[in-house]
Design a protein around this motif. Structure first.
Motif, PDB file in Angstrom:
ATOM      1  N   ARG A  93       0.752  -1.234   0.029  1.00  0.00           N
ATOM      2  CA  ARG A  93      -0.081  -0.043  -0.111  1.00  0.00           C
ATOM      3  C   ARG A  93       1.043   1.241   0.028  1.00  0.00           C
ATOM      4  N   VAL A  94       2.159   1.050   0.671  1.00  0.00           N
ATOM      5  CA  VAL A  94       2.869   2.106   0.596  1.00  0.00           C
ATOM      6  C   VAL A  94       3.319   2.409  -0.850  1.00  0.00           C
ATOM      7  N   TYR A  95       3.528   1.307  -1.767  1.00  0.00           N
ATOM      8  CA  TYR A  95       4.467   1.612  -2.861  1.00  0.00           C
ATOM      9  C   TYR A  95       3.312   1.847  -4.031  1.00  0.00           C
ATOM     10  N   ASP A  96       2.203   1.396  -3.792  1.00  0.00           N
ATOM     11  CA  ASP A  96       1.312   1.667  -4.877  1.00  0.00           C
ATOM     12  C   ASP A  96      -0.069   2.202  -4.410  1.00  0.00           C
ATOM     13  N   ASP A  97      -0.296   3.526  -4.816  1.00  0.00           N
ATOM     14  CA  ASP A  97      -1.526   4.249  -4.430  1.00  0.00           C
ATOM     15  C   ASP A  97      -2.818   3.997  -5.315  1.00  0.00           C
ATOM     16  N   THR A  98      -2.536   3.273  -6.284  1.00  0.00           N
ATOM     17  CA  THR A  98      -3.623   2.906  -7.452  1.00  0.00           C
ATOM     18  C   THR A  98      -4.454   1.948  -6.962  1.00  0.00           C
ATOM     19  N   THR A  99      -4.118   0.908  -6.150  1.00  0.00           N
ATOM     20  CA  THR A  99      -4.947   0.094  -5.749  1.00  0.00           C
ATOM     21  C   THR A  99      -4.272  -0.639  -4.527  1.00  0.00           C
ATOM     22  N   ASP A 100      -5.095  -1.200  -3.434  1.00  0.00           N
ATOM     23  CA  ASP A 100      -4.499  -1.899  -2.174  1.00  0.00           C
ATOM     24  C   ASP A 100      -4.232  -3.264  -2.614  1.00  0.00           C
ATOM     25  N   THR A 101      -5.107  -4.017  -3.182  1.00  0.00           N
ATOM     26  CA  THR A 101      -5.103  -5.356  -3.272  1.00  0.00           C
ATOM     27  C   THR A 101      -5.221  -5.901  -4.600  1.00  0.00           C
ATOM     28  N   LEU A 102      -5.077  -7.062  -4.848  1.00  0.00           N
ATOM     29  CA  LEU A 102      -5.517  -7.804  -6.111  1.00  0.00           C
ATOM     30  C   LEU A 102      -6.644  -8.531  -6.115  1.00  0.00           C
ATOM     31  N   ASP A 103      -7.318  -8.370  -7.156  1.00  0.00           N
ATOM     32  CA  ASP A 103      -9.028  -9.144  -7.212  1.00  0.00           C
ATOM     33  C   ASP A 103      -8.522 -10.419  -7.420  1.00  0.00           C
ATOM     34  N   VAL A 104      -8.491 -11.278  -6.474  1.00  0.00           N
ATOM     35  CA  VAL A 104      -8.297 -12.630  -6.592  1.00  0.00           C
ATOM     36  C   VAL A 104      -9.615 -13.482  -6.362  1.00  0.00           C
ATOM     37  N   LYS A 105     -10.659 -12.821  -6.236  1.00  0.00           N
ATOM     38  CA  LYS A 105     -11.978 -13.465  -6.236  1.00  0.00           C
ATOM     39  C   LYS A 105     -12.755 -13.810  -7.370  1.00  0.00           C
ATOM     40  N   SER A 106     -12.458 -12.895  -8.509  1.00  0.00           N
ATOM     41  CA  SER A 106     -13.216 -13.136  -9.470  1.00  0.00           C
ATOM     42  C   SER A 106     -12.089 -12.888 -10.881  1.00  0.00           C
ATOM     43  N   PHE A 107     -12.529 -12.994 -11.999  1.00  0.00           N
ATOM     44  CA  PHE A 107     -11.842 -12.940 -12.933  1.00  0.00           C
ATOM     45  C   PHE A 107     -12.755 -12.723 -14.378  1.00  0.00           C
ATOM     46  N   GLY A 108     -12.766 -11.683 -14.964  1.00  0.00           N
ATOM     47  CA  GLY A 108     -13.497 -11.435 -16.147  1.00  0.00           C
ATOM     48  C   GLY A 108     -12.838 -10.359 -17.067  1.00  0.00           C
ATOM     49  N   GLU A 109     -13.512  -9.924 -17.961  1.00  0.00           N
ATOM     50  CA  GLU A 109     -13.057  -8.700 -19.142  1.00  0.00           C
ATOM     51  C   GLU A 109     -12.768  -7.456 -18.449  1.00  0.00           C
ATOM     52  N   VAL A 110     -11.999  -6.669 -18.861  1.00  0.00           N
ATOM     53  CA  VAL A 110     -11.835  -5.376 -18.344  1.00  0.00           C
ATOM     54  C   VAL A 110     -11.798  -4.404 -19.572  1.00  0.00           C
ATOM     55  N   SER A 111     -12.167  -3.468 -19.649  1.00  0.00           N
ATOM     56  CA  SER A 111     -11.999  -2.552 -20.612  1.00  0.00           C
ATOM     57  C   SER A 111     -11.108  -1.267 -20.090  1.00  0.00           C
ATOM     58  N   ILE A 112      -9.957  -1.067 -20.815  1.00  0.00           N
ATOM     59  CA  ILE A 112      -9.106  -0.149 -20.539  1.00  0.00           C
ATOM     60  C   ILE A 112      -9.122   1.069 -21.466  1.00  0.00           C
ATOM     61  N   GLU A 113      -9.252   2.283 -20.522  1.00  0.00           N
ATOM     62  CA  GLU A 113      -9.366   3.389 -21.421  1.00  0.00           C
ATOM     63  C   GLU A 113      -8.225   3.654 -22.450  1.00  0.00           C
ATOM     64  N   PRO A 114      -8.568   4.293 -23.530  1.00  0.00           N
ATOM     65  CA  PRO A 114      -7.885   4.412 -24.749  1.00  0.00           C
ATOM     66  C   PRO A 114      -6.360   5.038 -24.271  1.00  0.00           C
ATOM     67  N   GLU A 115      -6.521   6.142 -23.366  1.00  0.00           N
ATOM     68  CA  GLU A 115      -5.383   7.105 -23.202  1.00  0.00           C
ATOM     69  C   GLU A 115      -4.485   6.010 -22.285  1.00  0.00           C
TER      70      GLU A 115
END
Length: 243
Positions: A50-72
């Motif tokens: 959490r100190v190293y990465d302020d974009t997210t605290d944890t990984l999502d290891v409970k589910s797995f689906g498609e993700v849409s990433i912004e073009p930018e």
């Protein structure tokens, strides 16, 4: 030389690196997030990260689906990766740099890799390139990550090892690209590696036991091939023996 190499552990080198980092980030505080004093990953890596990465605290290891990433974000990731590879002597050399940092962060995982460092580096770079090529195609990206997950079913992939690899990738990129590794690139690669790593752990926990049972059943079936069944054995025992 990269700050994470072994010789940087010397007292003098550490002091110089700390001075350099302090000066660099004081000049561009909004460009690059501050680097932690260490990226060594322990079993409490989820909390430390959490100190190293302020974009997210944890990984999502409970589910797995498609993700849409912004073009930018897709453009930033692709541009940064292309620049990183172009600056290296070869893709394999870039991969070796990442694996060296990975093994420094998590030395316990080194025993899981039985092939040469060149082979490891080549596979990793090819996998990363394949995923980055389809960042703007959610179904193709999910299929690629799913394939990686099943390829690694035989390994003990854990959240700490995923965080260690993510730290290695980001630090090598930041070291190589310097001020060209922007905060947007940092967040983009963090998001991508979180998605990939979380999916691999999810696949491990969801399918590993099933695959193990299937392998055991198949082994038992193969081991018993050509042998009479229990019913056949009883019938043979009940047959009268010739005088």
């Amino acid at each position: 030389p990269s700050w994470h190499k072994q010789h940087s552990c010397k007292t003098l080198d550490v002091a110089l690196v700390n001075i350099f980092d302090k000066h660099l980030f004081s000049m561009a505080p909004k460009m690059i997030p501050p680097r932690p004093t260490t990226v060594t990953v322990t079993r409490s890596a989820v909390q430390q990260d959490r100190v190293y990465d302020d974009t997210t605290d944890t990984l999502d290891v409970k589910s797995f689906g498609e993700v849409s990433i912004e073009p930018e974000m897709v453009d930033v990731i692709k541009t940064s990766w292309r620049l990183f590879v172009s600056q290296a002597h070869s893709p394999e050399a870039a991969g070796k740099e990442i694996f060296s940092a990975f093994f420094v962060n998590a030395p316990e995982v080194q025993s899981m890799f039985t092939t040469s460092k060149i082979a490891q580096a080549a596979k990793f770079m090819a996998a990363m390139q394949g995923l980055i090529d389809v960042l703007d195609q959610p179904s193709e990206l999910k299929a690629g990550v799913e394939s990686l997950g099943f390829q690694h079913l035989s390994l003990d992939i854990t959240v700490p090892s995923v965080l260690a690899l993510r730290a290695a990738v980001i630090d090598v990129l930041r070291s190589a690209l310097a001020d060209q590794f922007t905060r947007a690139a940092y967040q983009g690669f963090s998001f991508l590696l979180n998605y990939v790593g979380g999916a691999i752990v999810y696949i491990q926990t969801t399918y590993a036991d099933r695959v193990r049972v299937l392998k055991q059943s198949w082994t038992q079936a193969q081991g018993g091939a050509g042998q009479p069944s229990g019913k056949q054995q009883r019938q043979q025992q009940q047959r009268p023996r010739p005088p």
